[in-house]
Scaffold this motif. Structure first.
Motif, PDB file in Angstrom:
ATOM      1  N   ILE A 164       0.840  -1.194   0.000  1.00  0.00           N
ATOM      2  CA  ILE A 164       0.000   0.000   0.000  1.00  0.00           C
ATOM      3  C   ILE A 164       0.878   1.248   0.000  1.00  0.00           C
ATOM      4  CG2 ILE A 164      -1.849  -1.205   1.219  1.00  0.00           C
ATOM      5  CD1 ILE A 164      -1.273   0.702   3.605  1.00  0.00           C
ATOM      6  N   TYR A 165       0.313   2.289  -0.578  1.00  0.00           N
ATOM      7  CA  TYR A 165       0.962   3.592  -0.688  1.00  0.00           C
ATOM      8  C   TYR A 165      -0.031   4.626  -0.147  1.00  0.00           C
ATOM      9  CZ  TYR A 165       3.563   0.925  -4.231  1.00  0.00           C
ATOM     10  OH  TYR A 165       4.302  -0.017  -4.901  1.00  0.00           O
ATOM     11  N   SER A 166       0.304   5.888  -0.245  1.00  0.00           N
ATOM     12  CA  SER A 166      -0.718   6.906  -0.036  1.00  0.00           C
ATOM     13  C   SER A 166      -1.590   6.932  -1.282  1.00  0.00           C
ATOM     14  CB  SER A 166      -0.082   8.277   0.191  1.00  0.00           C
ATOM     15  OG  SER A 166       0.300   8.857  -1.054  1.00  0.00           O
ATOM     16  N   LYS A 167      -2.644   7.726  -1.276  1.00  0.00           N
ATOM     17  CA  LYS A 167      -3.515   7.796  -2.453  1.00  0.00           C
ATOM     18  C   LYS A 167      -2.830   8.482  -3.633  1.00  0.00           C
ATOM     19  CE  LYS A 167      -5.819  11.960  -0.712  1.00  0.00           C
ATOM     20  NZ  LYS A 167      -7.094  12.481  -0.189  1.00  0.00           N
ATOM     21  N   TYR A 168      -1.651   9.103  -3.372  1.00  0.00           N
ATOM     22  CA  TYR A 168      -0.886   9.732  -4.447  1.00  0.00           C
ATOM     23  C   TYR A 168       0.416   8.997  -4.721  1.00  0.00           C
ATOM     24  CZ  TYR A 168      -4.093  13.640  -3.741  1.00  0.00           C
ATOM     25  OH  TYR A 168      -5.214  14.415  -3.624  1.00  0.00           O
ATOM     26  N   SER A 169       0.498   7.726  -4.321  1.00  0.00           N
ATOM     27  CA  SER A 169       1.673   6.898  -4.546  1.00  0.00           C
ATOM     28  C   SER A 169       2.820   7.338  -3.653  1.00  0.00           C
ATOM     29  CB  SER A 169       2.071   6.899  -6.019  1.00  0.00           C
ATOM     30  OG  SER A 169       3.057   5.912  -6.250  1.00  0.00           O
ATOM     31  N   GLY A 170       4.060   7.326  -4.179  1.00  0.00           N
ATOM     32  CA  GLY A 170       5.218   7.597  -3.343  1.00  0.00           C
ATOM     33  C   GLY A 170       5.852   6.304  -2.883  1.00  0.00           C
ATOM     34  N   LEU A 171       6.511   6.328  -1.707  1.00  0.00           N
ATOM     35  CA  LEU A 171       7.108   5.123  -1.149  1.00  0.00           C
ATOM     36  C   LEU A 171       6.026   4.200  -0.596  1.00  0.00           C
ATOM     37  CD1 LEU A 171      10.137   6.602   0.850  1.00  0.00           C
ATOM     38  CD2 LEU A 171      10.284   5.098  -1.135  1.00  0.00           C
ATOM     39  N   PRO A 172       6.265   2.888  -0.584  1.00  0.00           N
ATOM     40  CA  PRO A 172       5.315   2.001   0.086  1.00  0.00           C
ATOM     41  C   PRO A 172       5.255   2.292   1.579  1.00  0.00           C
ATOM     42  CG  PRO A 172       6.858   0.748  -1.277  1.00  0.00           C
ATOM     43  CD  PRO A 172       7.385   2.151  -1.192  1.00  0.00           C
ATOM     44  N   VAL A 173       4.120   1.999   2.191  1.00  0.00           N
ATOM     45  CA  VAL A 173       4.042   2.003   3.647  1.00  0.00           C
ATOM     46  C   VAL A 173       4.930   0.866   4.153  1.00  0.00           C
ATOM     47  CG1 VAL A 173       2.519   1.521   5.607  1.00  0.00           C
ATOM     48  CG2 VAL A 173       1.753   3.035   3.765  1.00  0.00           C
ATOM     49  N   HIS A 174       5.776   1.149   5.141  1.00  0.00           N
ATOM     50  CA  HIS A 174       6.665   0.149   5.720  1.00  0.00           C
ATOM     51  C   HIS A 174       6.186  -0.234   7.121  1.00  0.00           C
ATOM     52  CE1 HIS A 174       9.324   1.164   2.415  1.00  0.00           C
ATOM     53  NE2 HIS A 174      10.178   0.237   2.797  1.00  0.00           N
ATOM     54  N   PHE A 175       6.649  -1.397   7.573  1.00  0.00           N
ATOM     55  CA  PHE A 175       6.216  -1.926   8.859  1.00  0.00           C
ATOM     56  C   PHE A 175       7.414  -2.266   9.734  1.00  0.00           C
ATOM     57  CE2 PHE A 175       3.288  -3.296   5.504  1.00  0.00           C
ATOM     58  CZ  PHE A 175       2.146  -2.604   5.885  1.00  0.00           C
ATOM     59  N   SER A 176       7.268  -2.030  11.019  1.00  0.00           N
ATOM     60  CA  SER A 176       8.263  -2.476  11.996  1.00  0.00           C
ATOM     61  C   SER A 176       7.582  -3.398  12.995  1.00  0.00           C
ATOM     62  CB  SER A 176       8.907  -1.286  12.716  1.00  0.00           C
ATOM     63  OG  SER A 176       7.958  -0.571  13.483  1.00  0.00           O
ATOM     64  N   ILE A 177       8.358  -4.328  13.535  1.00  0.00           N
ATOM     65  CA  ILE A 177       7.845  -5.307  14.492  1.00  0.00           C
ATOM     66  C   ILE A 177       8.635  -5.171  15.789  1.00  0.00           C
ATOM     67  CG2 ILE A 177       7.434  -7.759  14.953  1.00  0.00           C
ATOM     68  CD1 ILE A 177       7.519  -8.190  11.892  1.00  0.00           C
ATOM     69  N   HIS A 178       7.943  -5.187  16.901  1.00  0.00           N
ATOM     70  CA  HIS A 178       8.569  -5.014  18.207  1.00  0.00           C
ATOM     71  C   HIS A 178       7.994  -6.044  19.176  1.00  0.00           C
ATOM     72  CE1 HIS A 178       9.812  -0.937  16.779  1.00  0.00           C
ATOM     73  NE2 HIS A 178       8.669  -1.064  16.114  1.00  0.00           N
ATOM     74  N   ASP A 223       6.265   7.626   4.899  1.00  0.00           N
ATOM     75  CA  ASP A 223       7.282   8.649   4.773  1.00  0.00           C
ATOM     76  C   ASP A 223       6.635  10.035   4.815  1.00  0.00           C
ATOM     77  OD1 ASP A 223       9.398  10.412   3.336  1.00  0.00           O
ATOM     78  OD2 ASP A 223      10.419   8.495   3.643  1.00  0.00           O
ATOM     79  N   VAL A 224       7.230  10.946   5.557  1.00  0.00           N
ATOM     80  CA  VAL A 224       6.643  12.275   5.724  1.00  0.00           C
ATOM     81  C   VAL A 224       6.556  13.019   4.395  1.00  0.00           C
ATOM     82  CG1 VAL A 224       7.093  14.567   6.723  1.00  0.00           C
ATOM     83  CG2 VAL A 224       7.168  12.533   8.170  1.00  0.00           C
ATOM     84  N   THR A 225       7.472  12.742   3.474  1.00  0.00           N
ATOM     85  CA  THR A 225       7.385  13.409   2.172  1.00  0.00           C
ATOM     86  C   THR A 225       6.094  13.044   1.447  1.00  0.00           C
ATOM     87  OG1 THR A 225       8.667  11.624   1.150  1.00  0.00           O
ATOM     88  CG2 THR A 225       9.872  13.572   1.885  1.00  0.00           C
ATOM     89  N   ASP A 226       5.631  11.823   1.637  1.00  0.00           N
ATOM     90  CA  ASP A 226       4.368  11.408   1.024  1.00  0.00           C
ATOM     91  C   ASP A 226       3.167  12.012   1.759  1.00  0.00           C
ATOM     92  OD1 ASP A 226       5.730   9.921  -0.851  1.00  0.00           O
ATOM     93  OD2 ASP A 226       5.678   8.094   0.344  1.00  0.00           O
TER      94      ASP A 226
END
Length: 470
Positions: A149-163, A197-200
């Motif tokens: 998944i991306y934002s509705k305007y594309s950009g970088l993919p949403v990334h995930f972290s596991i803790h 990403d904040v740029t997105d």
């Protein structure tokens, strides 16, 4: 209590260059005097104090059986979920300045291997230590085709972290064979966090002070063993998954930013039953301030299944707070896809408890201008475990002849940032789509004879990694 340290099997010590896992004992907090017994599902004052206590989870908790009887209520689980989220996200002297990034917690990959970085100082020999950086390399959701998944305007993919916390790690390290008679210890916690990403974000919210709307911290992207420079990322979603007394299957709670996506079946503050099918030409929302949905998009032009050919996201949430609503589910006469009257009554109570808690928490957080007032609790799912035979396995089916009648909570729980395209695995097209709602146990169930520990995907991947290492 989280353990201060524990040992790792020799083969694992070799994998991390002789590092012995350990962590400082977490600061001691006075637990909330919280019986979670009020007739209304409400907040507790200590959740908003200077130090948020960990919710009670053991023999003195609402989840403990009394004289063999389960007295826990639907509200108890939702209160645990909000309390746990606020406990984990409270300010702390830690990387990212949140408690969940501090001592006693580990960021791991999807095979439970911690991220380390080299260190060398006067007090310690050269070696490795848990990374202080947030490292992002995972961007595939669960589901067919490894959805992205991306934002509705594309950009970088949403990334995930596991803790995970020490208690989880100790349970996993102590059980490298998934003995069916062994469970994760009470207090074990697994977190999965979605980051954009904040740029997105800035593409969606031009001219907005994002720091007032999102929790933002630095992260490093990892790809092919290469690391990017630190960059700003914003939390948009988070799973909080934890073990409490009598619930080795975990409570599966989930949180999202309020602007992720709109709800199709929306009730508001009080549950309103719908007898309508999903309509293909209906506009889910006219608002265009969502991250993952373009305003005025019709259902037929949005995506509930993964559009692998498109590098932008335009989707919506089927059910508010993960409470299934609408036909065919609400047709109790349909013995294949409809739910019983009793189950639908539980759904209504479940929805109203979540709505009440969300409203009360938001009001409290707004008083302190907390960034967390922009996030909401999207529901949780668990099992009624009294007399439940875990050796028979765990199914996530909520309707039909094979329905698991012990499922409780938000029976269609899904997070738009992590289960965007797995809210249902059935067809959503046509004038009368035969939608079958899904939840966490659809993917995190276990087969007959399996250990309950195998509900955790990272634990399963860890077992495979051990086998290869041996």
């Amino acid at each position: 209590m989280l353990p201060s340290k524990f040992t790792i099997p020799a083969w694992h010590r070799m994998q991390v260059l002789g590092v012995v896992f350990g962590s400082a004992i977490l600061a001691s907090f006075t637990p909330s005097v919280n019986a979670y017994s009020s007739p209304e599902c409400d907040v507790e004052a200590p959740w908003f104090g200077p130090t948020v206590p960990n919710p009670k989870e053991g023999p003195d908790s609402p989840f403990a059986f009394v004289n063999g009887k389960d007295n826990s209520t639907n509200c108890d689980f939702h209160q645990w979920s909000w309390n746990k989220f606020l406990y984990l996200t409270q300010a702390a002297k830690a990387p990212g300045e949140l408690f969940m990034f501090g001592p006693g917690f580990w960021q791991v990959d999807n095979a439970l291997k911690p991220y380390f970085e080299p260190w060398n100082d006067l007090l310690n020999p050269t070696g490795l230590m848990p990374s202080k950086h947030l490292i992002l390399e995972d961007f595939n959701q669960a589901g067919f085709g490894d959805p992205i998944i991306y934002s509705k305007y594309s950009g970088l993919p949403v990334h995930f972290s596991i803790h995970v916390n020490d208690t989880y790690m100790q349970s996993a390290m102590s059980n490298p064979k998934a003995d069916p008679n062994v469970e994760f210890s009470v207090g074990s916690v697994e977190l999965k966090v979605a980051w954009m990403d904040v740029t997105d974000l800035q593409e969606v919210y031009k001219g907005v002070d994002l720091s007032q709307q999102f929790y933002i911290r630095k992260a490093i992207y990892k790809s092919d063993n290469k690391y990017s420079d630190p960059t700003d990322v914003a939390m948009i979603g988070m799973h909080v998954v934890g073990v409490v007394e009598n619930h080795p299957e975990f409570i599966w709670a989930t949180f999202e930013h309020a602007l992720t996506a709109p709800d199709y079946y929306v009730s508001g503050d009080q549950f309103k039953k719908s007898n309508a099918y999903l309509e293909q030409d209906k506009i889910v929302s006219s608002k265009d301030d969502y991250l993952l949905y373009r305003g005025d998009t019709q259902v037929q032009n949005a995506h509930l299944s993964y559009p692998a050919s498109e590098q932008y996201t335009n989707s919506f949430r089927l059910y508010q707070y993960g409470v299934p609503n609408g036909f065919p589910y609400t047709n109790s006469a349909d013995n294949k896809l409809g739910a019983s009257v009793e189950q639908q009554q539980r759904d209504e109570k479940n929805f109203n408890n979540i709505a009440q808690l969300n409203s009360a928490v938001k009001n409290k957080l707004l008083q302190s201008n907390s960034v967390w007032s922009n996030y909401f609790y999207a529901g949780s799912v668990w099992l009624s475990t009294q007399d439940y035979n875990f050796s028979d396995g765990i199914s996530g089916d909520i309707v039909g002849s094979n329905a698991n009648k012990s499922l409780r909570g938000s029976l269609a729980a899904a997070n738009m940032t992590m289960e965007t395209y797995t809210q249902t695995f059935s067809s959503t097209t046509g004038p009368q789509p035969q939608i079958k709602a899904e939840n966490c146990f659809a993917c995190h169930g276990i087969s007959k004879g399996d250990s309950t520990m195998k509900v955790s995907h990272i634990y399963n991947n860890y077992l495979k990694w051990i086998k290869v290492a041996e």
